[in-house]
Design an enzyme around this catalytic site. Structure first.
Site, PDB file in Angstrom:
ATOM      1  N   CYS A  76       0.847  -1.187   0.000  1.00  0.00           N
ATOM      2  CA  CYS A  76       0.000   0.000   0.000  1.00  0.00           C
ATOM      3  C   CYS A  76       0.883   1.236   0.000  1.00  0.00           C
ATOM      4  O   CYS A  76       2.105   1.139   0.094  1.00  0.00           O
ATOM      5  CB  CYS A  76      -0.934   0.012   1.214  1.00  0.00           C
ATOM      6  SG  CYS A  76      -0.079   0.103   2.796  1.00  0.00           S
TER       7      CYS A  76
ATOM      8  N   ASP B  81       7.676  23.582 -33.796  1.00  0.00           N
ATOM      9  CA  ASP B  81       8.768  23.929 -34.692  1.00  0.00           C
ATOM     10  C   ASP B  81       8.329  23.516 -36.103  1.00  0.00           C
ATOM     11  O   ASP B  81       7.468  22.633 -36.246  1.00  0.00           O
ATOM     12  CB  ASP B  81      10.033  23.185 -34.272  1.00  0.00           C
ATOM     13  CG  ASP B  81      11.130  23.291 -35.311  1.00  0.00           C
ATOM     14  OD1 ASP B  81      11.509  24.429 -35.647  1.00  0.00           O
ATOM     15  OD2 ASP B  81      11.591  22.240 -35.796  1.00  0.00           O
TER      16      ASP B  81
END
Length: 747
Positions: free
Chosen positions: A18, A418
């Site tokens: 856990c 770009d």
């Protein structure tokens, strides 16, 4: 070791069940002097530790994890089968004995089967004790180590609840009389908790399915030339610079460069492109891709952990180990959750004892609170979803190296592209030929031996049109005064013999001069033609129209006579327009950044429907544009492929590198598209939104469950056994909800 002198250690850790467990490991390791950071992926059991090797050793780190109660190893553990089998065996033992306890405690008495009380109590004790010893030992060990660190975990809640019921039953029996016994409850708590852990172990195994699939893609064997002989070895044994022989139909075992042979290679697993790519001497090849028809001799350049596939696997594991902001929030909740639960359990005991004066009743309600509040569901809410999401991305050619990027991508409102190599193919191609087919034939003959990119584009265009069935259409026009920007008439493709190149001279800043079959050929800009006195007036209007579209114009002349014009440009990728449409449909603004000239960038913007364009930018100027956008409150992604894009990729909220570009661009980006298709940007953003929606849903389920269940247990509406069943159901619901991700479409 990185530039700061720190070293990274990757570990597999078993025993973490856990978020409290992973927090215990984190606290134990960070307590060591010299450890800078540790990231843990609860779903896969993998951890990455960043440390100073001069201050702390790997052995010290392993010992610290061992003292915290967990086993760590450097071996890769992709499969959770061993852990799953272990929990399955515990379920079988606990389930069978719990069923027998239930039979002797409830069923037989209701069937009027008379068993003396002491004999029945002894039988129940004998059935319950193996459950405590075999099934419960792992919980007790985890609880012991968590208490040593004063940081109780879910193991403590399960252990305390089961042991309390177990020893309460012994105390009830010892008091004499015929008091009710709770051996069945003690066994059932551990059995149901084990079933929850079994589901979690299966989840961890399934969460790593993408990594296992990627590992299965690797070539298992390689044929290596050693002492002039072909020797078959395991692919992992190939050394750098060794020569590997790959026959038709075989997987290429290493990244390398072709020394001999010609073939076509299916690179779909690396780039996503369906068509095989031609390979000849000097070309690079990627390991795990498939050689189709020719034999190749390849010099190994990257092997083992440096290979392309190994780096892809490493990228997926890295993001699964990293923690997103929302996961850190979950860890903080869990850190306070267990102490709060213990306080509520204590208050429940005191309240019921004060109300009824019955220790047994008060203790049972307190046990129910602790059992039902185990934080397993909260701990699994994020890591399982992230592991599945990144695996889905990897299978689609999207490598997400940072969980934070996966989280942020879903909140973007702007994408900056770009131009060169990202939205365009990144190399010049011939777009127009003015003056007829002969112009291209002569130009190709003159440029045949040149390595200049424009020369290569001209030769390639001529070669393509010489094919009997050309798949590409090229506008070739005879009328120099009729410029048609939408295209022209494709001329017949005569398969005449190429001209003989006799001499070649480069004219810097102007063009080239060549001799073909005794005729002088001039190719270059308008200045070259003007200096040589060649009249090109009839082509000027057409040339200016082409230049207005951002294309590079090359004038071609034979002797003193002008022949025509060839236009060259960096063509837009066919997928780029679709990428822009998809991103706009997601509600994102698109901007275009480029170092190219204004006309070219504006033309690409018009073609793709991008109105906000910035041209002539240096790398630092791209950076300035992004910073300005961010200062306006924009959440922005940068998509690029070149070295000059690296600063902007690092500055953006999410940097996305096109995988076909420079390695430094990929290093600066938390997200990499393995192929060259910009549509992957939209897929990555959709994936992020789906994963984050699932994580929020998981948190909601877990928190609602605890908010409703803890009061119910505290007020006495749930027995410890029912509480354990509800806790298991909560974990199963969160895990099952996460696995529904794999059914969602993000295309």
């Amino acid at each position: 070791m990185n530039a700061s002198g720190r070293q990274e250690l990757t570990l597999s850790i078993s025993g973490m069940d856990c978020a409290s467990c992973s927090n215990n490991v984190r606290r134990a390791v960070l307590a060591l002097k010299g450890v800078a950071d540790i990231s843990i992926n609860l779903a896969s059991g993998r951890a990455r530790v960043l440390f100073d090797p001069d201050a702390v050793s790997e052995a010290d780190i392993l010992r610290a994890i061992g003292r915290a109660g967990y086993e760590a190893t450097r071996e890769r553990r992709i499969s959770a089968e061993e852990e799953t089998d272990s929990w399955r065996r515990r379920i079988y033992v606990g389930g069978i004995l719990s069923f027998l306890l239930f039979v002797f405690e409830y069923i037989l008495p209701n069937l009027n089967v008379k068993i003396p009380y002491n004999a029945r109590a002894l039988l129940l004790l004998l059935l319950a004790t193996p459950v405590q010893v075999y099934v419960g030992m792992g919980y007790y060990r985890g609880a012991y180590y968590s208490l040593k660190q004063l940081y109780p975990t879910g193991d403590f809640l399960a252990s305390f609840g089961s042991l309390a019921a177990y020893f309460l039953s012994i105390a009830q029996w010892a008091r004499g009389g015929h008091h009710h016994l709770y051996f069945d409850c003690a066994a059932l708590i551990l059995t149901l908790f084990s079933f929850g852990r079994y589901l979690e172990a299966r989840a961890r195994g399934k969460a790593s399915v993408a990594i296992r699939m990627l590992m299965d893609l690797a070539a298992k064997k390689a044929r290596v030339l050693r002492d002039g002989q072909e020797v078959e070895v395991d692919a992992s044994e190939v050394r750098t610079d060794e020569v590997v022989v790959v026959r038709p139909g075989e997987k290429i075992p290493v990244d390398g460069v072709v020394l001999e042979g010609r073939s076509a290679v299916d690179e779909s697993i690396a780039t996503g492109e369906g068509m095989p790519v031609g390979k000849k001497s000097g070309d690079m090849v990627i390991g795990s891709t498939v050689n189709t028809y020719g034999s190749l001799k390849i010099r190994a350049t990257r092997v083992g952990s440096e290979s392309f596939l190994a780096r892809v696997i490493d990228s997926v594991e890295t993001v699964q180990a990293n923690r997103a902001h929302i996961q850190r929030l979950g860890d903080r909740i869990v850190a306070y959750f267990v102490p709060v639960v213990l306080a509520i359990a204590a208050a429940t005991f005191l309240g019921w004892y004060a109300y009824k004066g019955n220790v047994v009743h008060a203790l049972l309600n307190s046990i129910s609170v602790m059992v039902i509040a185990c934080p397993c569901a909260l701990g699994l809410a994020t890591p399982v979803a992230i592991a599945i999401g990144t695996g889905m991305g990897a299978c689609r050619g999207i490598l997400i190296r940072d969980a934070q990027a996966l989280e942020l991508a879903g909140r973007l409102d702007t994408v900056a592209f770009d131009k060169t190599g990202t939205l365009t193919v990144g190399r010049p191609v011939v777009t127009d030929v003015i003056g007829g087919r002969e112009v291209l034939q002569i130009a190709a003959a003159a440029e045949r031996d040149s390595e200049h990119p424009v020369a290569r584009a001209i030769v390639e265009a001529d070669s393509r049109l010489r094919l009997p069935s050309s798949s590409g259409r090229l506008p070739i026009r005879d009328n120099p005064t009729a410029h048609d920007p939408a295209g022209g008439n494709e001329q017949p493709h005569p398969r005449s013999s190429p001209l003989n190149l006799e001499s070649f001279e480069a004219l810097p800043g102007l063009g080239i001069r060549a001799t073909c079959d005794g005729q002088e050929i001039l190719m270059g800009n308008e200045r070259l033609m003007s200096e040589r006195g060649i009249p090109f007036l009839e082509f000027l209007d057409t040339a200016q129209g082409l230049e207005a579209e951002g294309k590079t114009v090359i004038f071609v002349a034979r002797g003193e006579r002008p022949l025509g014009v060839i236009a060259v440009a960096d063509a837009v990728k066919p997928e780029s327009a679709e990428a822009v449409v998809e991103l706009k449909a997601l509600g994102l603004d698109i901007i275009l950044l480029s170092g190219d000239n204004q006309k070219t960038v504006e033309q690409v913007g018009r073609e793709l429907g991008i109105s906000e364009v910035y041209a002539g930018l240096l790398p630092e100027e791209k950076l300035a544009v992004l910073r300005r956008k961010k200062s306006e409150g924009r959440r922005i992604a940068m998509v690029g492929d070149g070295i000059n894009d690296a600063p902007a990729l690092a500055e953006a909220d999410v940097g996305i590198a096109i995988g076909s570009g420079a390695a430094i661009a990929a290093e600066a980006s938390p997200v990499t598209l393995v192929g060259s298709n910009p549509r992957g940007v939209a897929t990555a953003i959709r994936l992020s939104r789906v994963v984050m929606r699932k994580i929020r849903q998981n948190f909601f389920l877990a928190l609602v469950y605890n908010c409703a269940a803890i009061p119910a247990a505290a007020f006495g509406y749930l027995s410890p056994a029912v509480a354990a069943a509800c806790m298991t159901l909560s974990c199963a619901s969160v895990v099952g909800s996460s696995f529904l991700l794999s059914k969602r479409s993000v295309e």
